[in-house]
Write an enzyme that holds these catalytic residues in place. Structure first.
Site, PDB file in Angstrom:
ATOM      1  N   PHE A 242      -2.012 -41.770  78.440  1.00 14.06           N
ATOM      2  CA  PHE A 242      -1.607 -40.361  78.283  1.00 14.06           C
ATOM      3  C   PHE A 242      -0.835 -40.113  76.984  1.00 14.06           C
ATOM      4  O   PHE A 242      -0.091 -39.151  76.876  1.00 14.06           O
ATOM      5  CB  PHE A 242      -0.765 -39.888  79.481  1.00 14.06           C
ATOM      6  CG  PHE A 242      -1.375 -40.212  80.812  1.00 14.06           C
ATOM      7  CD1 PHE A 242      -2.592 -39.673  81.188  1.00 14.06           C
ATOM      8  CD2 PHE A 242      -0.735 -41.060  81.693  1.00 14.06           C
ATOM      9  CE1 PHE A 242      -3.165 -39.977  82.416  1.00 14.06           C
ATOM     10  CE2 PHE A 242      -1.300 -41.373  82.928  1.00 14.06           C
ATOM     11  CZ  PHE A 242      -2.521 -40.825  83.278  1.00 14.06           C
ATOM     12  N   GLY A 511     -11.518 -39.360  71.247  1.00 10.06           N
ATOM     13  CA  GLY A 511     -12.085 -40.675  71.503  1.00 10.06           C
ATOM     14  C   GLY A 511     -13.551 -40.694  71.862  1.00 10.06           C
ATOM     15  O   GLY A 511     -14.349 -41.419  71.253  1.00 10.06           O
ATOM     16  N   ILE A 616     -21.675 -32.471  77.342  1.00  7.05           N
ATOM     17  CA  ILE A 616     -20.969 -33.344  78.277  1.00  7.05           C
ATOM     18  C   ILE A 616     -21.774 -34.638  78.403  1.00  7.05           C
ATOM     19  O   ILE A 616     -22.888 -34.648  78.921  1.00  7.05           O
ATOM     20  CB  ILE A 616     -20.778 -32.662  79.638  1.00  7.05           C
ATOM     21  CG1 ILE A 616     -19.997 -31.357  79.469  1.00  7.05           C
ATOM     22  CG2 ILE A 616     -20.060 -33.598  80.605  1.00  7.05           C
ATOM     23  CD1 ILE A 616     -18.624 -31.503  78.836  1.00  7.05           C
ATOM     24  N   THR A 621     -17.871 -38.780  84.767  1.00 11.88           N
ATOM     25  CA  THR A 621     -16.624 -39.247  84.168  1.00 11.88           C
ATOM     26  C   THR A 621     -15.858 -38.091  83.529  1.00 11.88           C
ATOM     27  O   THR A 621     -14.623 -38.094  83.511  1.00 11.88           O
ATOM     28  CB  THR A 621     -16.889 -40.348  83.129  1.00 11.88           C
ATOM     29  OG1 THR A 621     -17.793 -39.869  82.129  1.00 11.88           O
ATOM     30  CG2 THR A 621     -17.481 -41.583  83.791  1.00 11.88           C
ATOM     31  N   GLN A 625     -12.013 -36.819  84.366  1.00 12.93           N
ATOM     32  CA  GLN A 625     -10.975 -36.537  83.388  1.00 12.93           C
ATOM     33  C   GLN A 625     -10.324 -35.176  83.643  1.00 12.93           C
ATOM     34  O   GLN A 625      -9.106 -35.026  83.565  1.00 12.93           O
ATOM     35  CB  GLN A 625     -11.568 -36.563  81.984  1.00 12.93           C
ATOM     36  CG  GLN A 625     -11.786 -37.958  81.453  1.00 12.93           C
ATOM     37  CD  GLN A 625     -10.481 -38.718  81.364  1.00 12.93           C
ATOM     38  OE1 GLN A 625      -9.644 -38.451  80.504  1.00 12.93           O
ATOM     39  NE2 GLN A 625     -10.278 -39.657  82.261  1.00 12.93           N
ATOM     40  N   LYS A 688     -17.784 -32.660  72.292  1.00 18.05           N
ATOM     41  CA  LYS A 688     -16.386 -32.471  71.931  1.00 18.05           C
ATOM     42  C   LYS A 688     -15.539 -33.119  73.015  1.00 18.05           C
ATOM     43  O   LYS A 688     -16.055 -33.593  74.019  1.00 18.05           O
ATOM     44  CB  LYS A 688     -16.059 -30.971  71.780  1.00 18.05           C
ATOM     45  CG  LYS A 688     -16.748 -30.320  70.583  1.00 18.05           C
ATOM     46  CD  LYS A 688     -16.262 -28.914  70.286  1.00 18.05           C
ATOM     47  CE  LYS A 688     -16.902 -27.877  71.147  1.00 18.05           C
ATOM     48  NZ  LYS A 688     -16.767 -26.499  70.592  1.00 18.05           N
ATOM     49  N   GLY A 689     -14.234 -33.148  72.822  1.00 16.27           N
ATOM     50  CA  GLY A 689     -13.358 -33.757  73.816  1.00 16.27           C
ATOM     51  C   GLY A 689     -13.136 -32.839  75.002  1.00 16.27           C
ATOM     52  O   GLY A 689     -13.279 -31.620  74.906  1.00 16.27           O
ATOM     53  N   GLY A 691     -10.851 -34.302  77.971  1.00 15.47           N
ATOM     54  CA  GLY A 691      -9.820 -34.855  78.849  1.00 15.47           C
ATOM     55  C   GLY A 691      -8.480 -34.154  78.779  1.00 15.47           C
ATOM     56  O   GLY A 691      -7.748 -34.104  79.758  1.00 15.47           O
ATOM     57  N   GLU A 692      -8.132 -33.619  77.594  1.00 19.98           N
ATOM     58  CA  GLU A 692      -6.859 -32.919  77.460  1.00 19.98           C
ATOM     59  C   GLU A 692      -7.018 -31.429  77.715  1.00 19.98           C
ATOM     60  O   GLU A 692      -6.076 -30.762  78.164  1.00 19.98           O
ATOM     61  CB  GLU A 692      -6.267 -33.189  76.077  1.00 19.98           C
ATOM     62  CG  GLU A 692      -5.981 -34.669  75.878  1.00 19.98           C
ATOM     63  CD  GLU A 692      -5.320 -34.998  74.555  1.00 19.98           C
ATOM     64  OE1 GLU A 692      -5.298 -34.147  73.646  1.00 19.98           O
ATOM     65  OE2 GLU A 692      -4.826 -36.125  74.423  1.00 19.98           O
TER      66      GLU A 692
END
Length: 732
Positions: A242, A511, A616, A621, A625, A688-689, A691-692
Site C-alpha cells: 500500500f 505497475g 481491463i 484480479t 483490487q 491504465k491503473g 487499484g488506487e
C-alpha cells in the site's frame, strides 16, 4: 521499444487470453504456503541468526549514552549494532530520516540498535536490557498548532492560479467555504516489514518485502556505501504494501549491518508495535475548499488549499492535485502548505494525494450542490470537463466520468434517494445514499523484461516487477501467452529479483500497465527472433496454438529453440503522449449506509464502484483490487486514525489492537462495474491503473450517505459516532 505514438492494432487486441478472468497463476503456491515471503527463506540460510530492533523512546533529542553491557552478556547474543559501531553510513534520497539513528533522534521509534542472537526470543530478551539515556528536546507534533505560521508554499510547489479566483468567488451567486480534516493513517499491511541478509565476501544479498526492487537496491547500496553491482535484492512475494514498502526501510539496512557484525545470515521482522512509528504513514491534512457557482449550479470559481506536515526533507501530501483536473471552472486556485513536524515521516499510502484530497473535495461538491438546489449526481455531470482546465488545448485521452455516474446511478437505484436528509428508516436504522466521483491520474514508468523460449515451447518471463497481492504474476503471464500464442500453462513468470531487468515496480497505480507493456516489448523482440530463425516474416506472421503461421506455412515455436534456448530483452520507454493528452482514470462510487438512530453506530449496507480505467487486463484480479480499495475506503471513512500524543510526539495506537481497520463483518455487498475504455494513448496494452482508483472517493461517498441518513454533516474524519450523536434526530 519507444512508445511515442498512439497504439494501433496489435497482438494484444486478439483478446484470447488478455481481458479474461483467469485465476491467479501464483494462487496454488500462496494457498499451500509454498510462496516464500521475506521472513521465510529458511533453506537459503540454514545458519540464520535473528535480529531485534530497538526503537527510540523519544521523538526528538539526543542519545547521551547507551549501556550495552547487560544485553551483550545475555544468553545467545552474537552482536549488537548501533550508530557508534556500524561504520560510516551514507543516506539514500528517499528517506527523510536516517534509518539508523544516533546520537541525534529525529522521530519516535527511530531505530537506534539491533540485537542479534541465536533465537528470536533471545534477541528480544536481550533488546529489553539495552539501557539508553536520552536528552529530550521540544518538538512540534500538532498540525493544527503549526498551521497558522505556515503561509507560503514549500519549495518547488508554488500555488497554481487560473483567472481571478477571489473576484469570481466574491461575485458568485452561490458560495461555499468550509474546512475539512483527515487524520494520520497507517498502511497496516498484513505482512510486517521483514528482511534477511547474507554476505559472501563484499557481496550482499537481501531477501526483503519491497515494492520497488531497483529503488531498494540503489538506496541500500548508497546507505552501506557499496557498489550497486555488489547488492542483490529479492522480493518475489509481498504480503501487502500500500506504499509502505515503496522505499528502503530499517529492517533491510539493519539486517545487512547485523549480518556483517555477526558474520552469518540475519533475519529481522519489525515487530508490529514498531511499524507505525518506525516506517511511513499517510500524513494528516487540513483542507480549505471554496466553490462559487452561478444560479444554475455552474462552477465559476474553485479553490482548494491543503496543509500537511513532515520531517525536514519530507514532502507534502499533494491533496489538491485532483481538484486541478476533475471539474470545470474558469477561475481556480490550488496550493499546498507544509509544516515541519517531528512525527515519523509522512509518505505514500495508497493513492497519495487523491485519496485524502477527494475525502474533502467530494463532500464539498455535495454541499455546494445542495446549496445550489441540485442533485449531486447532476451537479457533477453539469460541471464535467473534457479538457485540462489549465490548458483547454490539452484534451483528456479518455474521460468517461459522466458514463460512470449515469451507469452507477441507474444500477444503484439513485432515483429512489430522498434528497431531504433523515427521511428514510428501516427499523432502528436511519438509511441514506451517497455518491462521490473517483479520480486518479494514469502514470507510466519505463519497464523492462527478459523472455526465453526453450525447446519444450515453454516461455519464461523475467523482470524485477513485484506482486504485492495485485496479480502481477497472472497478468504478465497472460501478456506473454497472448503475444506468443501459447496457453498459460506454457508460461513461467519470475519476479522480484534485482538480477532481472528493471521494471516499473509496484506503486502509483503504474505497475500493471507499465510492466505488461515492458513484457509486450520483449515479446515483440522474441517474435522477431523466432520468425527470423524459422524463415518467416515477423510483421506478417500469426502466433497461435503454439505455432507461427504465415499463409499455408506453419511451424511449432519449439522448433526455433531446438538448438538452444532463445533469450531476448527489451523495455518500454514512454514518449510525451502524457504531455500531449491528460491521462487519468475515473470512477463513480455509490454507497448506502444505515445509522442507528439511538447510538449513532454506522453500518455500510451496500457499495458500487463504476470504473473507467482503460483495458481491463484481468477482470477477476482487477475486481479484487477495487473491492480491496473500497474496503480501505470504509476504514478511512469510519474508523482509521493514528492518534497523536502531541506532548511526546508519537502515534499511540501503533498496533492492530488499537488501530482499527475493517473486518469481514464491516463489509457488505460490493459490486464493481468496468466500462469499456481502451486507451491507445496510454501504452501498447491500452490499459491504465485501477487499484488506487478503487479507493479514491469512497470515503466521501460514505460521509455523504451518512449526511443523507441523518442530516448531520461531518467534515472531520473518521466519521465516528461521537461526531453524530448530538445532531441526531430525537428518538421517538
Amino acid at each position: 521499444m519507444k512508445f511515442d505514438n498512439p497504439a494501433t492494432e496489435n497482438p494484444i487486441d486478439q483478446l484470447k487470453v488478455i481481458g479474461h478472468p483467469h485465476d491467479r497463476v501464483d494462487g496454488p503456491l500462496k494457498t499451500t504456503g509454498s510462496a516464500h515471503y521475506a521472513y521465510e527463506w529458511h533453506k537459503e540460510a540454514p545458519d540464520v541468526a535473528y535480529g531485534y530492533i530497538v526503537g527510540s523512546a523519544i521523538a526528538r533529542g539526543r542519545i547521551n549514552a547507551i549501556d550495552l553491557r547487560a544485553a551483550k552478556n545475555a544468553p545467545g547474543v552474537l552482536a549488537i549494532v548501533t550508530a557508534d559501531n556500524a561504520g560510516r553510513l551514507g543516506k539514500g534520497e528517499m528517506n527523510a530520516a536516517k534509518l539508523l539513528g544516533g546520537p541525534d533522534i529525529e522521530h519516535y521509534h527511530q531505530a537506534i540498535a539491533v540485537v542479534v542472537a541465536e533465537t528470536f526470543e533471545q534477541a528480544r530478551a536481550a533488546a529489553a536490557l539495552v539501557e539508553v539515556h536520552y536528552r529530550r528536546e521540544r518538538g512540534a507534533y500538532s498540525l493544527a498548532a503549526e498551521k497558522p505560521a505556515v503561509t507560503t508554499p514549500p519549495k518547488g510547489e508554488s500555488d497554481k492560479t487560473i483567472g481571478d479566483f477571489a473576484s469570481a468567488f466574491s461575485a458568485s451567486a452561490v458560495q461555499f467555504d468550509a474546512t475539512y480534516t483527515t487524520p494520520d493513517q497507517s498502511h497496516m499491511a498484513m505482512e510486517p516489514h521483514a528482511s534477511m541478509a547474507a554476505w559472501q565476501g563484499d557481496k550482499l544479498t537481501v531477501w526483503t518485502s519491497n515494492q520497488m526492487i531497483d529503488w531498494c537496491r540503489n538506496e541500500l547500496a548508497k546507505t552501506l556505501k557499496l557498489s550497486k553491482e555488489n547488492v542483490r535484492v529479492m522480493s518475489p512475494y509481498i504480503g501487502g504494501g500500500f506504499g509502505g514498502k515503496l522505499f528502503l526501510r530499517s529492517d533491510a539496512v539493519l539486517a545487512a549491518l547485523a549480518a556483517r557484525a555477526a558474520k552469518r545470515p540475519v533475519k529481522i521482522a519489525l515487530q508490529r508495535p514498531l511499524i507505525a512509528n518506525n516506517t511511513t504513514h499517510r500524513p494528516a491534512t487540513i483542507q480549505r475548499i471554496r466553490i462559487g457557482t452561478d444560479q444554475n449550479g455552474q462552477i465559476s470559481a474553485i479553490s482548494h488549499e491543503s496543509w500537511s506536515g513532515n520531517l525536514p526533507g519530507g514532502t507534502p501530501e499533494t491533496a489538491v492535485q485532483q481538484t486541478e483536473l476533475l471539474y470545470a471552472g474558469a477561475n481556480r486556485l490550488t496550493g499546498l502548505r507544509l509544516a515541519r513536524l517531528d512525527l515519523p515521516e509522512g509518505n505514500a499510502m495508497r493513492a497519495p494525494g487523491e485519496a485524502p484530497g477527494l475525502m474533502a473535495l467530494e463532500i464539498a461538491i455535495d454541499e455546494i450542490a445542495e446549496k445550489a438546489g441540485m442533485d449531486p449526481v447532476e451537479f457533477r455531470i453539469l460541471n464535467d470537463t473534457q479538457v485540462d482546465p489549465a490548458n483547454p488545448e490539452r484534451h483528456f485521452s479518455r474521460r468517461q466520468l459522466i458514463e460512470c455516474l449515469r451507469k452507477g446511478a441507474e444500477q444503484f437505484g439513485w432515483s429512489q434517494r430522498n434528497p431531504q436528509p433523515a427521511q428514510l428508516h428501516d427499523g432502528r436504522w436511519m438509511v441514506g445514499l451517497g455518491v462521490a466521483a473517483g479520480f486518479r491520474n494514469n502514470l507510466v514508468m519505463q519497464s523492462a523484461a527478459r523472455v526465453h523460449l526453450n525447446a519444450d515451447g515453454v516461455v519464461t518471463v523475467e523482470t524485477d516487477m513485484t506482486d504485492i497481492g495485485t496479480g502481477s504474476y497472472t497478468i504478465i503471464a497472460q501478456t506473454a501467452a497472448e503475444m506468443l500464442g501459447v496457453p498459460l500453462d506454457k508460461v513461467v513468470v519470475r519476479l522480484g529479483d534485482s538480477d532481472f531487468p528493471v521494471s516499473a515496480g509496484s506503486g502509483g497505480q503504474w505497475g500493471a500497465n507499465s510492466s505488461t507493456a515492458g513484457v509486450y516489448a520483449a515479446c515483440v523482440k522474441l517474435r522477431e527472433a523466432v520468425a527470423n530463425k524459422l524463415g518467416f516474416d515477423p510483421d506478417e506472421s500469426l502466433f497461435a496454438d503454439q505455432q507461427i503461421r504465415l499463409g499455408d506455412r506453419h511451424a511449432p515455436l519449439s522448433e526455433a529453440a531446438a538448438d538452444g534456448t532463445i533469450s531476448v530483452e527489451d523495455s518500454i520507454e514512454f514518449g510525451d503522449l502524457d504531455k500531449q493528452y491528460q491521462q487519468s482514470t475515473f470512477a463513480a462510487h455509490f454507497v448506502e449506509v444505515g445509522v442507528d438512530r439511538a447510538t449513532g453506530e454506522t453500518r455500510v449496507r451496500r457499495m458500487l464502484a463504476v470504473c473507467a480505467a482503460g483495458r481491463i487486463l484481468n477482470p477477476k484480479t482487477a475486481r479484487s483490487q477495487v473491492i480491496g480499495a473500497m474496503t480501505m475506503g470504509v476504514g478511512a471513512a469510519l474508523m482509521e486514525e493514528l492518534a497523536v500524543d502531541t506532548r511526546l510526539g508519537f502515534f499511540v495506537n501503533h498496533d492492530l489492537a488499537g488501530y482499527e481497520v475493517p473486518v469481514h463483518a464491516d463489509i457488505p455487498e460490493q459490486e464493481v462495474i468496468f466500462l469499456e475504455d481502451n486507451d491507445p494513448m496510454s501504452s501498447p496494452m491500452k490499459a491504465k491503473g485501477v487499484g488506487e482508483l478503487g479507493l479514491c472517493g469512497v470515503s466521501a461517498a460514505i460521509a455523504n450517505a451518512v449526511y443523507n441518513a441523518t442530516g448531520v454533516r461531518v467534515r472531520d474524519y473518521p466519521v465516528t459516532l461521537d461526531k453524530l450523536l448530538e445532531g441526531l434526530p430525537t428518538v421517538i
